[in-house]
Design a protein around this motif. Structure first.
Motif, PDB file in Angstrom:
ATOM      1  N   ALA A   1     -25.447  -6.340  -7.806  1.00 25.86           N
ATOM      2  CA  ALA A   1     -25.753  -7.675  -8.336  1.00 25.86           C
ATOM      3  C   ALA A   1     -24.448  -8.449  -8.444  1.00 25.86           C
ATOM      4  O   ALA A   1     -23.413  -7.885  -8.818  1.00 25.86           O
ATOM      5  N   PRO A   2     -24.454  -9.738  -8.123  1.00 24.24           N
ATOM      6  CA  PRO A   2     -23.211 -10.519  -8.154  1.00 24.24           C
ATOM      7  C   PRO A   2     -22.732 -10.763  -9.582  1.00 24.24           C
ATOM      8  O   PRO A   2     -23.537 -10.964 -10.495  1.00 24.24           O
ATOM      9  N   VAL A   3     -21.427 -10.743  -9.753  1.00 25.70           N
ATOM     10  CA  VAL A   3     -20.814 -11.034 -11.055  1.00 25.70           C
ATOM     11  C   VAL A   3     -20.427 -12.506 -11.077  1.00 25.70           C
ATOM     12  O   VAL A   3     -19.565 -12.940 -10.315  1.00 25.70           O
ATOM     13  N   ALA A   4     -21.074 -13.275 -11.946  1.00 23.82           N
ATOM     14  CA  ALA A   4     -20.758 -14.702 -12.046  1.00 23.82           C
ATOM     15  C   ALA A   4     -19.466 -14.918 -12.823  1.00 23.82           C
ATOM     16  O   ALA A   4     -18.639 -15.766 -12.464  1.00 23.82           O
ATOM     17  N   GLU A   5     -19.311 -14.155 -13.890  1.00 25.98           N
ATOM     18  CA  GLU A   5     -18.103 -14.252 -14.721  1.00 25.98           C
ATOM     19  C   GLU A   5     -17.804 -12.871 -15.281  1.00 25.98           C
ATOM     20  O   GLU A   5     -18.683 -12.013 -15.372  1.00 25.98           O
ATOM     21  N   GLY A   6     -16.550 -12.672 -15.680  1.00 23.52           N
ATOM     22  CA  GLY A   6     -16.166 -11.412 -16.301  1.00 23.52           C
ATOM     23  C   GLY A   6     -15.494 -10.471 -15.328  1.00 23.52           C
ATOM     24  O   GLY A   6     -15.208 -10.808 -14.168  1.00 23.52           O
ATOM     25  N   ARG A   7     -15.254  -9.234 -15.817  1.00 20.79           N
ATOM     26  CA  ARG A   7     -14.490  -8.266 -15.033  1.00 20.79           C
ATOM     27  C   ARG A   7     -15.033  -6.867 -15.301  1.00 20.79           C
ATOM     28  O   ARG A   7     -15.451  -6.537 -16.404  1.00 20.79           O
ATOM     29  N   ILE A   8     -15.014  -6.029 -14.258  1.00 25.99           N
ATOM     30  CA  ILE A   8     -15.410  -4.634 -14.369  1.00 25.99           C
ATOM     31  C   ILE A   8     -14.259  -3.778 -13.866  1.00 25.99           C
ATOM     32  O   ILE A   8     -13.764  -3.974 -12.744  1.00 25.99           O
ATOM     33  N   THR A   9     -13.791  -2.842 -14.684  1.00 29.72           N
ATOM     34  CA  THR A   9     -12.744  -1.925 -14.248  1.00 29.72           C
ATOM     35  C   THR A   9     -13.271  -0.494 -14.336  1.00 29.72           C
ATOM     36  O   THR A   9     -14.059  -0.159 -15.220  1.00 29.72           O
ATOM     37  N   LEU A  10     -12.828   0.343 -13.415  1.00 32.57           N
ATOM     38  CA  LEU A  10     -13.272   1.730 -13.348  1.00 32.57           C
ATOM     39  C   LEU A  10     -12.091   2.603 -12.961  1.00 32.57           C
ATOM     40  O   LEU A  10     -11.436   2.351 -11.941  1.00 32.57           O
ATOM     41  N   ALA A  11     -11.817   3.598 -13.794  1.00 31.71           N
ATOM     42  CA  ALA A  11     -10.714   4.528 -13.533  1.00 31.71           C
ATOM     43  C   ALA A  11      -9.405   3.798 -13.269  1.00 31.71           C
ATOM     44  O   ALA A  11      -8.643   4.150 -12.369  1.00 31.71           O
ATOM     45  N   GLY A  12      -9.173   2.755 -14.040  1.00 26.64           N
ATOM     46  CA  GLY A  12      -7.908   2.037 -13.967  1.00 26.64           C
ATOM     47  C   GLY A  12      -7.786   1.006 -12.871  1.00 26.64           C
ATOM     48  O   GLY A  12      -6.703   0.453 -12.652  1.00 26.64           O
ATOM     49  N   ARG A  13      -8.877   0.690 -12.163  1.00 27.45           N
ATOM     50  CA  ARG A  13      -8.805  -0.300 -11.088  1.00 27.45           C
ATOM     51  C   ARG A  13      -9.909  -1.334 -11.255  1.00 27.45           C
ATOM     52  O   ARG A  13     -10.994  -1.031 -11.747  1.00 27.45           O
ATOM     53  N   ASP A  14      -9.623  -2.553 -10.854  1.00 29.78           N
ATOM     54  CA  ASP A  14     -10.591  -3.646 -10.936  1.00 29.78           C
ATOM     55  C   ASP A  14     -11.559  -3.526  -9.764  1.00 29.78           C
ATOM     56  O   ASP A  14     -11.161  -3.610  -8.601  1.00 29.78           O
ATOM     57  N   ILE A  15     -12.845  -3.339 -10.060  1.00 35.22           N
ATOM     58  CA  ILE A  15     -13.840  -3.190  -8.993  1.00 35.22           C
ATOM     59  C   ILE A  15     -14.808  -4.374  -8.956  1.00 35.22           C
ATOM     60  O   ILE A  15     -15.822  -4.311  -8.263  1.00 35.22           O
ATOM     61  N   THR A  16     -14.490  -5.441  -9.676  1.00 36.23           N
ATOM     62  CA  THR A  16     -15.419  -6.564  -9.797  1.00 36.23           C
ATOM     63  C   THR A  16     -15.900  -7.076  -8.450  1.00 36.23           C
ATOM     64  O   THR A  16     -17.095  -7.354  -8.266  1.00 36.23           O
ATOM     65  N   ALA A  17     -14.997  -7.215  -7.508  1.00 37.52           N
ATOM     66  CA  ALA A  17     -15.353  -7.764  -6.202  1.00 37.52           C
ATOM     67  C   ALA A  17     -15.404  -6.704  -5.113  1.00 37.52           C
ATOM     68  O   ALA A  17     -15.553  -7.033  -3.933  1.00 37.52           O
ATOM     69  N   LEU A  18     -15.315  -5.438  -5.500  1.00 39.84           N
ATOM     70  CA  LEU A  18     -15.281  -4.362  -4.529  1.00 39.84           C
ATOM     71  C   LEU A  18     -16.686  -4.044  -4.018  1.00 39.84           C
ATOM     72  O   LEU A  18     -17.658  -4.081  -4.774  1.00 39.84           O
ATOM     73  N   ALA A  19     -16.820  -3.726  -2.740  1.00 38.47           N
ATOM     74  CA  ALA A  19     -18.118  -3.356  -2.180  1.00 38.47           C
ATOM     75  C   ALA A  19     -18.650  -2.102  -2.863  1.00 38.47           C
ATOM     76  O   ALA A  19     -17.877  -1.233  -3.295  1.00 38.47           O
ATOM     77  N   ALA A  20     -19.973  -1.995  -2.948  1.00 36.69           N
ATOM     78  CA  ALA A  20     -20.591  -0.875  -3.648  1.00 36.69           C
ATOM     79  C   ALA A  20     -20.137   0.469  -3.092  1.00 36.69           C
ATOM     80  O   ALA A  20     -19.889   1.417  -3.850  1.00 36.69           O
ATOM     81  N   ALA A  21     -20.004   0.575  -1.777  1.00 33.41           N
ATOM     82  CA  ALA A  21     -19.651   1.845  -1.139  1.00 33.41           C
ATOM     83  C   ALA A  21     -18.223   2.285  -1.450  1.00 33.41           C
ATOM     84  O   ALA A  21     -17.872   3.447  -1.218  1.00 33.41           O
ATOM     85  N   ARG A  22     -17.400   1.375  -1.974  1.00 41.05           N
ATOM     86  CA  ARG A  22     -16.001   1.696  -2.247  1.00 41.05           C
ATOM     87  C   ARG A  22     -15.709   1.833  -3.735  1.00 41.05           C
ATOM     88  O   ARG A  22     -14.554   1.858  -4.136  1.00 41.05           O
ATOM     89  N   ARG A  23     -16.731   1.954  -4.560  1.00 41.96           N
ATOM     90  CA  ARG A  23     -16.524   2.010  -6.013  1.00 41.96           C
ATOM     91  C   ARG A  23     -16.479   3.436  -6.577  1.00 41.96           C
ATOM     92  O   ARG A  23     -16.170   3.629  -7.740  1.00 41.96           O
TER      93      ARG A  23
END
Length: 360
Positions: free
Chosen positions: A65-87
């Motif tokens: 689902a697209p992120v309109a605002e905000g940020r998602i980080t996982l294991a110390g890296r920003d994945i907000t705009a990262l493709a699902a297959a690379r998360r």
């Protein structure tokens, strides 16, 4: 060399953080400014009524689902705009989505094959996941030869086989018969405790959230209402919605008046000595009432609150009553042989209701 479909290498140490996440579908805001975090080896449950934004939050973390605002980080890296297959995310969807043409072992190893994991390591990981999920004897079976609970374990094993940084479970037990859920909930809790990845569970089931989540995030109308441990949510809910949704409890604003508290605009006068906690000071406090917080009589006396019985339901060892008093609906429990008419008198059982601290 990393293939286009391989996840970006991670530190596997910082868990998941969702910061001020907003998800929109056209002009509709599904989630607004949601913030939560999940530590490695921790399980967090996201719960709320239909349409509250819990699935949209999970889909945003998964990259679906697209992120309109905000940020998602996982294991110390920003994945907000990262493709699902690379998360590097393990996802167990509500319908499990196991591949019907593959065996149990083939399903579990699918993600490893897609990542071009060397065959010896792939066999080792599949064997470990079969052992974890107790599917060793079913390794060669097809999904149509499995029960719903076994298919759920296959989907879980497949998601864990890739060693994800976060495991996402979307209504993990919703597709199962009610009779199976209790046992499988305990099995799922044991399997999750044996993993080191952060786990985010989306559910509408209160028992599931309370039993699986070390912390619980409660959403309503796309907004985060409260995020804390099950004990805090149970004993100190942020508002009446949390009290009712999580525990079928009632949260009333009350005023302290010397040795009493006054509820329902002063129509209910309750001795302070009958309440479990006595806050200092005066002003508006909150009274937490559960179904077993009441003493019910078939007639109201001067010390009791008169309530109209609007519904009764036999539940084996008790009768569940819905009553209405002073414009407020309450749920309570009485003995199966209790004499109940059209009206009852309500008092607070000694020590069975909690007076919470005054509101700020």
């Amino acid at each position: 060399m990393t293939s286009p479909h391989s996840p970006v290498p991670s530190s596997r140490g910082a868990g998941l953080t969702v910061h001020d996440l907003t998800v929109r579908y056209g002009s509709t805001t599904a989630a607004a400014n949601v913030s939560l975090d999940v530590a490695p080896a921790e399980t967090v449950a996201v719960i709320g009524p239909s349409g509250c934004g819990k699935s949209s939050t999970l889909r945003a973390v998964a990259g679906l689902a697209p992120v309109a605002e905000g940020r998602i980080t996982l294991a110390g890296r920003d994945i907000t705009a990262l493709a699902a297959a690379r998360r590097n995310i393990g996802l167990v969807p509500q319908n499990y989505a196991v591949f019907p043409h593959m065996s149990v072992a083939g399903n579990i190893g699918y993600g490893l094959r897609a990542r071009r994991t060397p065959e010896p390591l792939r066999r080792e990981r599949v064997r470990a996941m079969l052992d974890l999920t107790r599917l060793e004897e079913l390794a060669d079976r097809r999904p149509d030869q499995l029960s719903g609970g076994q298919r759920q374990r296959v989907a879980l094993a497949r998601a864990l086989a890739i060693e994800p940084d976060v495991l996402l479970l979307d209504e993990p037990l919703a597709a199962l018969d009610p009779q199976l859920r209790g046992g499988l909930r305990r099995e799922l809790a044991a399997m999750l405790s044996a993993t080191e990845c952060a786990t985010l569970i989306v559910t509408h089931d209160q028992h599931e959230a309370l039993s699986l989540g070390s912390r619980i995030a409660i959403l309503r109308d796309g907004h985060l209402v409260q995020f804390d441990t099950p004990q805090v949510l149970w004993n100190d809910p942020a508002d009446a919605f949390v009290a009712d949704f999580l525990a079928n409890a009632l949260l009333l604003d009350v005023h302290r008046n010397h040795d009493h508290v006054l509820a329902l605009d002063g129509r209910w006068r309750i001795p302070l000595g009958q309440l479990a906690v006595r806050p200092t000071g005066h002003g508006v406090s909150r009274l937490l009432l559960r179904r077993d917080s009441f003493t019910v009589t078939d007639t109201a006396d001067e010390a009791a609150l008169e309530a109209e019985v609007t519904h009764s339901e036999f539940a084996g060892d008790s009768v569940q009553l819905t009553v209405r008093a002073a414009g407020t609906t309450m749920s309570l429990r009485v003995a199966p042989d209790a004499r109940i008419g059209r009206t009852v008198g309500l008092s607070v059982a000694g020590g069975a209701a909690t007076l919470l601290s005054p509101t700020a």
